[in-house]
Motif scaffolding. Sequence first.
Motif, PDB file in Angstrom:
ATOM      1  N   LYS A   1       0.833  -1.214   0.000  1.00 36.54           N
ATOM      2  CA  LYS A   1       0.000   0.000   0.000  1.00 36.54           C
ATOM      3  C   LYS A   1       0.863   1.257   0.000  1.00 36.54           C
ATOM      4  O   LYS A   1       0.510   2.263  -0.639  1.00 36.54           O
ATOM      5  CB  LYS A   1      -0.935  -0.012   1.207  1.00 36.54           C
TER       6      LYS A   1
ATOM      7  N   SER B   1      -7.730  -1.308  -1.822  1.00 38.67           N
ATOM      8  CA  SER B   1      -8.770  -2.214  -1.319  1.00 38.67           C
ATOM      9  C   SER B   1      -8.550  -3.639  -1.815  1.00 38.67           C
ATOM     10  O   SER B   1      -8.985  -4.600  -1.174  1.00 38.67           O
ATOM     11  CB  SER B   1     -10.163  -1.720  -1.724  1.00 38.67           C
TER      12      SER B   1
ATOM     13  N   ASP C   1      -5.069  -6.845  -0.105  1.00 41.41           N
ATOM     14  CA  ASP C   1      -5.031  -8.036   0.751  1.00 41.41           C
ATOM     15  C   ASP C   1      -5.109  -9.299  -0.108  1.00 41.41           C
ATOM     16  O   ASP C   1      -4.279 -10.218   0.024  1.00 41.41           O
ATOM     17  CB  ASP C   1      -6.196  -8.011   1.744  1.00 41.41           C
TER      18      ASP C   1
ATOM     19  N   ASN D   1     -15.759  -2.928  -3.517  1.00 39.51           N
ATOM     20  CA  ASN D   1     -15.619  -1.845  -2.541  1.00 39.51           C
ATOM     21  C   ASN D   1     -16.756  -0.827  -2.637  1.00 39.51           C
ATOM     22  O   ASN D   1     -16.807   0.127  -1.878  1.00 39.51           O
ATOM     23  CB  ASN D   1     -14.253  -1.150  -2.676  1.00 39.51           C
TER      24      ASN D   1
ATOM     25  N   ASP E   1     -14.905 -11.434   3.570  1.00 43.34           N
ATOM     26  CA  ASP E   1     -14.400 -10.133   3.987  1.00 43.34           C
ATOM     27  C   ASP E   1     -13.064  -9.970   3.276  1.00 43.34           C
ATOM     28  O   ASP E   1     -12.104 -10.699   3.564  1.00 43.34           O
ATOM     29  CB  ASP E   1     -14.226 -10.105   5.501  1.00 43.34           C
TER      30      ASP E   1
ATOM     31  N   HIS F   1     -10.707  -8.158   3.545  1.00 43.55           N
ATOM     32  CA  HIS F   1      -9.564  -7.780   4.357  1.00 43.55           C
ATOM     33  C   HIS F   1      -9.260  -8.827   5.429  1.00 43.55           C
ATOM     34  O   HIS F   1      -8.395  -8.608   6.283  1.00 43.55           O
ATOM     35  CB  HIS F   1      -9.814  -6.412   5.001  1.00 43.55           C
TER      36      HIS F   1
ATOM     37  N   THR G   1     -15.008  -5.164   0.465  1.00 40.21           N
ATOM     38  CA  THR G   1     -13.860  -4.391   0.916  1.00 40.21           C
ATOM     39  C   THR G   1     -14.237  -2.930   1.113  1.00 40.21           C
ATOM     40  O   THR G   1     -15.349  -2.497   0.788  1.00 40.21           O
ATOM     41  CB  THR G   1     -12.716  -4.477  -0.109  1.00 40.21           C
ATOM     42  N   THR G   2     -13.277  -2.176   1.619  1.00 41.47           N
ATOM     43  CA  THR G   2     -13.429  -0.740   1.804  1.00 41.47           C
ATOM     44  C   THR G   2     -12.462  -0.025   0.878  1.00 41.47           C
ATOM     45  O   THR G   2     -11.257  -0.315   0.886  1.00 41.47           O
ATOM     46  CB  THR G   2     -13.127  -0.344   3.255  1.00 41.47           C
TER      47      THR G   2
ATOM     48  N   LYS H   1      -8.661   1.123   1.721  1.00 40.12           N
ATOM     49  CA  LYS H   1      -8.505   0.534   3.054  1.00 40.12           C
ATOM     50  C   LYS H   1      -7.118   0.848   3.631  1.00 40.12           C
ATOM     51  O   LYS H   1      -6.096   0.642   2.985  1.00 40.12           O
ATOM     52  CB  LYS H   1      -8.708  -0.982   2.972  1.00 40.12           C
TER      53      LYS H   1
ATOM     54  N   GLU I   1     -10.733   6.536   3.985  1.00 42.70           N
ATOM     55  CA  GLU I   1     -11.311   5.225   3.692  1.00 42.70           C
ATOM     56  C   GLU I   1     -12.747   5.388   3.205  1.00 42.70           C
ATOM     57  O   GLU I   1     -13.530   6.163   3.766  1.00 42.70           O
ATOM     58  CB  GLU I   1     -11.300   4.338   4.940  1.00 42.70           C
TER      59      GLU I   1
END
Length: 654
Positions: A13, A33, A36, A182, A213, A215, A241-242, A245, A251
Amino acid sequence: MTQMTDKTIAVVKGLIMDGVAKANSGHPGGAMSSSDYATILFSEFLNTNPDDTKWFNRDRFIMAAGHESMLLYSLLHLNGLLSLDDLKEFRQLGSRTPGHPEVNETPGVEATSGPLGQGFAVSVGFAAAEAHLRDKLGSDVMDHYTYAVSCDGDIQEPVALGAASLAGLWGLGKLIIYYDSNKIQLASPCSQVDCTDHRKVFEGMCWQVLEVDGHNQDEIRAAIKEGQLETGKPTLIIGHTTMAKGCATMEGSHKTHGSPLSTEEISATKEKLGLPAENFYVPEDVVANFQSRFDGLRKNAADWQAVVDEKLGDPEFASMWKEVTMPRSERKIDWPEFTPGETMATRKAWGACLNSVMESLPTLVGGSADLDPSNQTQHFRDTYGDFGVTGYGSRNLAFGVREFPMAAIMNGLQLHGGLMPFGATFLTFADYCRNAIRMSALQKLPVLYVFTHDSFWVGEDGPTHQPIEHVSSLRLIPDLIDLRPADAMETAVCLDIAITQEEMPSTIFLTRQGLPVLDPAEYPAVTDGPRKGGYVLKDCDGTPDLILIGSGSEVALCLETAKVLKRKVRVVSMPSTKLFDDQPESYKNEVLPPEVTARAAAEAGRTPLWYKYVGLNGVVLGLDHFGASAPGKILSDKYGFTPENFARMIREKY
């Protein structure tokens, strides 16, 4: 594992934020996002050869969400394929890290994924190629997975859903696509433009759908393993996801989708992620852990090569392996012969060519967009069966009424390697395929697009089915070979050009109506002339008074018009303006001597392009308006595609 994975994801990231910020351009939010899932996939699951990015049985990864390219580049850096300097040159001229992944620019990039939706469809082509070659070569030689990362915008493009429907029908069990949901896109939350229940949609298209999820590392790993275990269906992993993230304050903001984060936001986010403030930070322990699988991957590749070497002792396998690995330019193909003087539509000549060579070209795969009888692919389909329906070894791809997915899937088949794909439909539907055709040319993919019913001669189906601007429009695409043969003889030569091409896609435009088969005894240049795009088909004694240029069905018109004019006329057949334009100036001047300024051209389509060859004051017989519903012969008379009218136009000018 979790602690080191957390650290690796944080480093990825950080690289995403720094690369986008240094370029002052890019898309950090979606890349963050998806980090992960993609980091776990690359570091724990992808089966590759660290020493050979083109190893034949490698897992293929397609970044379908091409705007998330900085995520892919960061992972390729950890894989040792890109340097930190490469990352620092993100989106700069001449760098190996362009704004969207480019297959011919960056090691480890499998496909150019710019326009959303096509990366998803291309991944279906990769998976189809794997399944077919697994049947032909054995699962001990071909057994890789195809993975892709998709996104909200990607799934919204109908081409993705069209390809997904085929992937489900075909049961592509080694296709695993991660949908980074997301719920944010460039201009707004997805809720403002979409209410789709993607689980229901994809389950309805015969996919296994898993929701995680996005993440949660354990859920991600479990989903990938579950996807690998499902052999009868493709798998869609929906990762909730967000957006962006990990960001300190942004976010979930759509503002992170297409713009760099501020210096202050990056600094605060790095602190939140436990990263130092320095830019492009990559600690040695993260690289070492990321590459800890390399020795095992190298052994897998070596073991695979030993299996191939042993199997080459089997003549049947050796023969197929030779076909799969042979450069296209080395192929020598025996095309059928045609009877001079007979009348044959060039679409039927294509069908005869296909039927004649399909057994000797076992890696030729393809099909029609639900127009098999009209496109002359019915015998191919009857002979080899429908892929994924009658078996993975079947060679016909029944695309249904899905022209755009067909074209994008063909790109995936070609990118995978080992196969020669073709797809067929009516020329008027080329517009549905157009962006995928453009992507074929951009990626230097020698796929073959077969377009039949190439003019108003379609007749009674009317203006919706009568192409007018399509040939000229496709000629605007760089590095795309246009092939509009004058008869059956030229059709065979044009197909040989397309099949033996290494780096350019080909579009071949074929007639519904019959055309006279040219006699090589009278027109000897017809047997090889098309390779140069344009050539002298019929000449006169001395310097011509007039040059007539024709393409496709209008070459016969030019020959008849020359008889009516009773002048010293040279007739030039120009099946490919692209190939002709690529010839040396000396050759072009031989065919079209500059001193002969009296010129006329004929093509049943838009006229502007032809003034390039006849001069601004030349004569062009074409069609700059839509057609009408009537028999082709009646339309031909109405629109003046007769020797008498063409001769009249020429006499009035010259």
